[in-house]
Scaffold this active site. Structure first.
Site, PDB file in Angstrom:
ATOM      1  N   SER A  28     -84.949  22.953 -22.494  1.00 44.36           N
ATOM      2  CA  SER A  28     -85.278  21.771 -22.221  1.00 44.36           C
ATOM      3  C   SER A  28     -84.993  21.486 -20.882  1.00 44.36           C
ATOM      4  O   SER A  28     -84.028  22.672 -19.998  1.00 44.36           O
ATOM      5  CB  SER A  28     -84.482  20.923 -22.906  1.00 44.36           C
ATOM      6  OG  SER A  28     -82.906  20.357 -22.268  1.00 44.36           O
ATOM      7  N   LYS A  83     -78.881  21.994 -16.453  1.00 46.18           N
ATOM      8  CA  LYS A  83     -77.235  22.574 -16.688  1.00 46.18           C
ATOM      9  C   LYS A  83     -77.119  23.977 -15.778  1.00 46.18           C
ATOM     10  O   LYS A  83     -76.098  24.202 -14.890  1.00 46.18           O
ATOM     11  CB  LYS A  83     -76.697  22.147 -17.848  1.00 46.18           C
ATOM     12  CG  LYS A  83     -76.745  20.797 -18.211  1.00 46.18           C
ATOM     13  CD  LYS A  83     -75.623  20.598 -17.922  1.00 46.18           C
ATOM     14  CE  LYS A  83     -75.487  18.898 -18.967  1.00 46.18           C
ATOM     15  NZ  LYS A  83     -74.074  18.478 -17.426  1.00 46.18           N
ATOM     16  N   THR A 100     -73.158  22.666 -20.436  1.00 45.72           N
ATOM     17  CA  THR A 100     -73.526  23.294 -21.683  1.00 45.72           C
ATOM     18  C   THR A 100     -73.856  24.460 -22.725  1.00 45.72           C
ATOM     19  O   THR A 100     -74.481  25.537 -21.193  1.00 45.72           O
ATOM     20  CB  THR A 100     -75.109  22.361 -22.263  1.00 45.72           C
ATOM     21  OG1 THR A 100     -75.516  22.567 -23.783  1.00 45.72           O
ATOM     22  CG2 THR A 100     -76.051  22.041 -21.524  1.00 45.72           C
ATOM     23  N   TYR A 103     -83.677  19.467 -19.780  1.00 47.04           N
ATOM     24  CA  TYR A 103     -82.003  18.633 -19.116  1.00 47.04           C
ATOM     25  C   TYR A 103     -81.272  20.034 -19.282  1.00 47.04           C
ATOM     26  O   TYR A 103     -80.506  19.762 -18.222  1.00 47.04           O
ATOM     27  CB  TYR A 103     -81.449  17.517 -20.632  1.00 47.04           C
ATOM     28  CG  TYR A 103     -80.733  18.302 -20.644  1.00 47.04           C
ATOM     29  CD1 TYR A 103     -79.541  17.152 -19.689  1.00 47.04           C
ATOM     30  CD2 TYR A 103     -80.221  18.854 -21.512  1.00 47.04           C
ATOM     31  CE1 TYR A 103     -77.486  17.440 -19.667  1.00 47.04           C
ATOM     32  CE2 TYR A 103     -77.895  18.474 -22.000  1.00 47.04           C
ATOM     33  CZ  TYR A 103     -76.942  18.115 -21.072  1.00 47.04           C
ATOM     34  OH  TYR A 103     -75.724  18.073 -21.612  1.00 47.04           O
ATOM     35  N   HIS A 104     -81.485  21.095 -19.620  1.00 48.74           N
ATOM     36  CA  HIS A 104     -80.641  22.013 -20.093  1.00 48.74           C
ATOM     37  C   HIS A 104     -80.546  22.970 -19.228  1.00 48.74           C
ATOM     38  O   HIS A 104     -79.598  23.194 -18.547  1.00 48.74           O
ATOM     39  CB  HIS A 104     -80.445  22.821 -21.558  1.00 48.74           C
ATOM     40  CG  HIS A 104     -79.852  21.679 -22.916  1.00 48.74           C
ATOM     41  ND1 HIS A 104     -81.258  21.516 -23.530  1.00 48.74           N
ATOM     42  CD2 HIS A 104     -79.156  21.934 -23.103  1.00 48.74           C
ATOM     43  CE1 HIS A 104     -80.485  21.058 -24.538  1.00 48.74           C
ATOM     44  NE2 HIS A 104     -78.988  21.903 -24.639  1.00 48.74           N
TER      45      HIS A 104
HETATM   46  N1  LIG Z   1     -71.887  15.001 -25.527  1.00 45.68           N
HETATM   47  C1  LIG Z   1     -72.081  15.817 -25.899  1.00 45.68           C
HETATM   48  O1  LIG Z   1     -71.808  16.034 -26.801  1.00 45.68           O
HETATM   49  C2  LIG Z   1     -71.849  16.546 -24.791  1.00 45.68           C
HETATM   50  C3  LIG Z   1     -72.445  18.516 -25.169  1.00 45.68           C
HETATM   51  C4  LIG Z   1     -72.132  19.487 -24.325  1.00 45.68           C
HETATM   52  C5  LIG Z   1     -72.419  18.882 -22.391  1.00 45.68           C
HETATM   53  N2  LIG Z   1     -71.926  17.662 -22.800  1.00 45.68           N
HETATM   54  C6  LIG Z   1     -72.569  16.606 -20.304  1.00 45.68           C
HETATM   55  O2  LIG Z   1     -71.149  16.377 -20.894  1.00 45.68           O
HETATM   56  C7  LIG Z   1     -71.382  14.951 -20.016  1.00 45.68           C
HETATM   57  C8  LIG Z   1     -71.034  13.497 -20.641  1.00 45.68           C
HETATM   58  O3  LIG Z   1     -71.879  13.521 -21.761  1.00 45.68           O
HETATM   59  P1  LIG Z   1     -72.199  12.358 -22.708  1.00 45.68           P
HETATM   60  O4  LIG Z   1     -71.691  12.418 -24.066  1.00 45.68           O
HETATM   61  O5  LIG Z   1     -70.504  11.447 -22.079  1.00 45.68           O
HETATM   62  O6  LIG Z   1     -73.185  11.226 -21.409  1.00 45.68           O
HETATM   63  P2  LIG Z   1     -73.381  10.057 -21.491  1.00 45.68           P
HETATM   64  O7  LIG Z   1     -74.735   9.735 -21.409  1.00 45.68           O
HETATM   65  O8  LIG Z   1     -72.446   8.641 -22.655  1.00 45.68           O
HETATM   66  O9  LIG Z   1     -72.495   9.858 -19.949  1.00 45.68           O
HETATM   67  C9  LIG Z   1     -72.631  10.437 -18.906  1.00 45.68           C
HETATM   68  C10 LIG Z   1     -72.181   8.804 -18.152  1.00 45.68           C
HETATM   69  O10 LIG Z   1     -72.767   9.802 -16.557  1.00 45.68           O
HETATM   70  C11 LIG Z   1     -73.451   8.191 -16.132  1.00 45.68           C
HETATM   71  N3  LIG Z   1     -74.374   8.577 -14.913  1.00 45.68           N
HETATM   72  C12 LIG Z   1     -75.250   9.159 -15.638  1.00 45.68           C
HETATM   73  N4  LIG Z   1     -75.908   9.388 -13.918  1.00 45.68           N
HETATM   74  C13 LIG Z   1     -75.339   8.442 -12.736  1.00 45.68           C
HETATM   75  C14 LIG Z   1     -74.698   9.224 -11.544  1.00 45.68           C
HETATM   76  N5  LIG Z   1     -76.277   9.022 -10.612  1.00 45.68           N
HETATM   77  N6  LIG Z   1     -73.948   7.704 -11.130  1.00 45.68           N
HETATM   78  C15 LIG Z   1     -73.399   7.531 -11.796  1.00 45.68           C
HETATM   79  N7  LIG Z   1     -72.942   7.839 -13.081  1.00 45.68           N
HETATM   80  C16 LIG Z   1     -73.690   7.796 -13.919  1.00 45.68           C
HETATM   81  C17 LIG Z   1     -74.070   7.642 -17.263  1.00 45.68           C
HETATM   82  O11 LIG Z   1     -74.622   6.429 -16.862  1.00 45.68           O
HETATM   83  C18 LIG Z   1     -73.353   7.823 -18.321  1.00 45.68           C
HETATM   84  O12 LIG Z   1     -71.939   6.946 -18.735  1.00 45.68           O
HETATM   85  C19 LIG Z   1     -72.739  15.151 -18.926  1.00 45.68           C
HETATM   86  O13 LIG Z   1     -73.500  16.573 -18.608  1.00 45.68           O
HETATM   87  C20 LIG Z   1     -73.539  15.910 -20.291  1.00 45.68           C
HETATM   88  O14 LIG Z   1     -74.586  17.217 -19.869  1.00 45.68           O
HETATM   89  C21 LIG Z   1     -72.197  16.473 -23.201  1.00 45.68           C
END
Ligand SMILES: NC(=O)c1ccc[n+]([C@@H]2O[C@H](COP(=O)([O-])OP(=O)(O)OC[C@H]3O[C@@H](n4cnc5c(N)ncnc54)[C@H](O)[C@@H]3O)[C@@H](O)[C@H]2O)c1
Length: 389
Positions: free
Chosen positions: A179, A185, A144, A181-182
């Site tokens: 945070s 990462k 991120t 969370y960040h």
């Molecule tokens: N959506 C955004 O705006 C955004 C921005 C920057 C980074 N990201 C990164 O992109 C990735 C996806 O984000 P997102 O928005 O789709 O989030 P999301 O929570 O919708 O998707 C993540 C998925 O991973 C699954 N998951 C988590 N831990 C797991 C585990 N131990 N085993 C199996 N499945 C697991 C969750 O159930 C979920 O369905 C994340 O790593 C997030 O940090 C997202």
């Protein structure tokens, strides 16, 4: 390509799975529904329900005539992940499987521990499963832009050359996240960089900004193929929150002075970026870092854009500044580079008024489901709400 997508039920994972499958790749998705479970536990359910993963895959097969293999399993459990990698031997592994909510990670001990253990645990398991069973596989990992924080100098694309007392060395760009969370990462990136150096893994780490949007080429034809849309203070991005507040007639809640500037991108551009990264694998022992966003704006500018789009829909929007529940600079220098993905061929879709109008119209169809209590901030960065239990 044989592509394994971890976190395939998520906001990005599901559209990514459909995108690759529709283009003829062999796709396997894994998810343990962590996101759905945390949403239920924290009263942060999405605006509309989405079918479970096997059902989504069978709807996709009916509409698009393509197969997505679904595995429900926990990637933080090494034996589970190892056996999946051993039997599928992916050429590309897309790792989305993390707990992605900053407020959730700041709620208290239990939520912080769960975030840390899940995110670092999955990344560590991915490294070892690849080392043992698919060492040539290209890992495309979602990081991120929040890893960098808001430094008072330009943000480079992953690396910085440091000149010190007549000598110089290239380092990972300094990171100072806002945070837990960040911070997970940041730790992921360090862990990957160590294993790239130690054992020659191939890794692309995508520093992504907040993503918005619901429609992709594959959602056309059946609404049930849409990704999840969260609008609450825990999982909802500021874009989703503002759109829902506009439709519900609630003032847009800007945290603090609203000068927080971030790089945003359209969901369709995430799909492009991940595909571009997957199609241009890095060499063994290489960590490529790409900053993944297409345009920069502040929260105030975003609220003005939503206000203007809402006016076109006949909605009069008010903006309210709340005490900031987060610890972050509210006015700051921000100049982040983002050339790498453009050089690979990214063709950006920008956040035009028309794009916002279409999202407002989609949200309006679910207006009766909006729960106004979900959009107010429930988590403060100042005091951990709960201790260990
Ligand atoms: N959506 C955004 O705006 C955004 C921005 C920057 C980074 N990201 C990164 O992109 C990735 C996806 O984000 P997102 O928005 O789709 O989030 P999301 O929570 O919708 O998707 C993540 C998925 O991973 C699954 N998951 C988590 N831990 C797991 C585990 N131990 N085993 C199996 N499945 C697991 C969750 O159930 C979920 O369905 C994340 O790593 C997030 O940090 C997202």
């Amino acid at each position: 390509m044989r592509i394994l997508i971890l976190g395939g039920d998520g906001y990005l994972g599901w559209p990514t799975a459909m995108h690759f499958s529709a283009r003829g790749h062999e796709v396997v998705v894994v998810d343990n529904y962590l996101r759905r479970n945390i949403a239920r536990e924290t009263s942060s359910e999405a605006l509309f329900e989405t079918p479970n993963l096997p059902d989504r895959a069978s709807i996709f097969a009916t509409v698009h005539g393509k197969h997505i293999e679904v595995i429900i399993g926990d990637c933080a459990d090494y034996r589970t992940l190892e056996s999946i990698v051993r039997s599928h031997r992916p050429e590309v592994l897309v790792h989305y499987a993390e707990q992605p909510s900053a407020p959730y990670s700041m709620m208290g001990f239990n939520e912080a521990q769960r975030t840390l253990q899940n995110n670092l645990g999955v990344t560590f398991n991915v490294v070892w499963a690849l080392l043992q069973h698919a060492p040539q596989c290209h890992l495309v990992k979602l990081g991120t832009m929040g890893e960098y924080g808001t430094p008072n100098i330009d943000i480079e694309e992953g690396w910085i050359d440091v000149h010190h007392q007549g000598r110089s060395q290239r380092f990972l760009y300094p990171r100072q996240a806002g945070s837990l969370y960040h911070t997970t990462k940041v730790l992921d990136t360090d862990l990957l960089w160590f294993y790239v150096r130690a054992y020659g893994l191939r890794v692309t780490d995508l520093m992504q900004g907040p993503v918005y949007g619901l429609d992709t080429a594959e959602t056309v034809g059946d609404q049930r193929l849409m990704p999840n849309f969260h609008y609450d203070d825990i999982f909802g991005t500021v874009v989703n929150r503002f759109l829902v507040q506009a439709v519900a007639g609630i003032p847009l809640t800007v945290y603090g002075r609203g000068g927080q500037t971030r790089g945003y991108l359209n969901l369709n551009d995430t799909l492009q970026c991940v595909e571009l990264a997957a199609k241009s694998p890095v060499g063994a022992g290489e960590l490529r870092v790409l900053n993944q966003f297409t345009e920069l704006f502040s929260v105030n500018q975003l609220s003005e854009r939503v206000k203007a789009a809402a006016a076109r829909c006949g909605i009069d929007v008010r903006v309210e500044h709340l005490d900031n529940p987060r610890k972050e600079l509210e006015e700051h220098y921000y100049n982040a580079k983002h050339h790498g993905l453009l050089q690979l061929g990214l063709e950006p879709h920008f956040m035009t008024e028309q794009v916002l109008v279409e999202m407002l119209e989609r949200v309006a169809r679910h207006k009766s489901a909006i729960d106004p209590r979900k959009v107010q901030p429930r988590v403060s960065w100042n005091v951990p709400n709960r201790g260990g239990q």
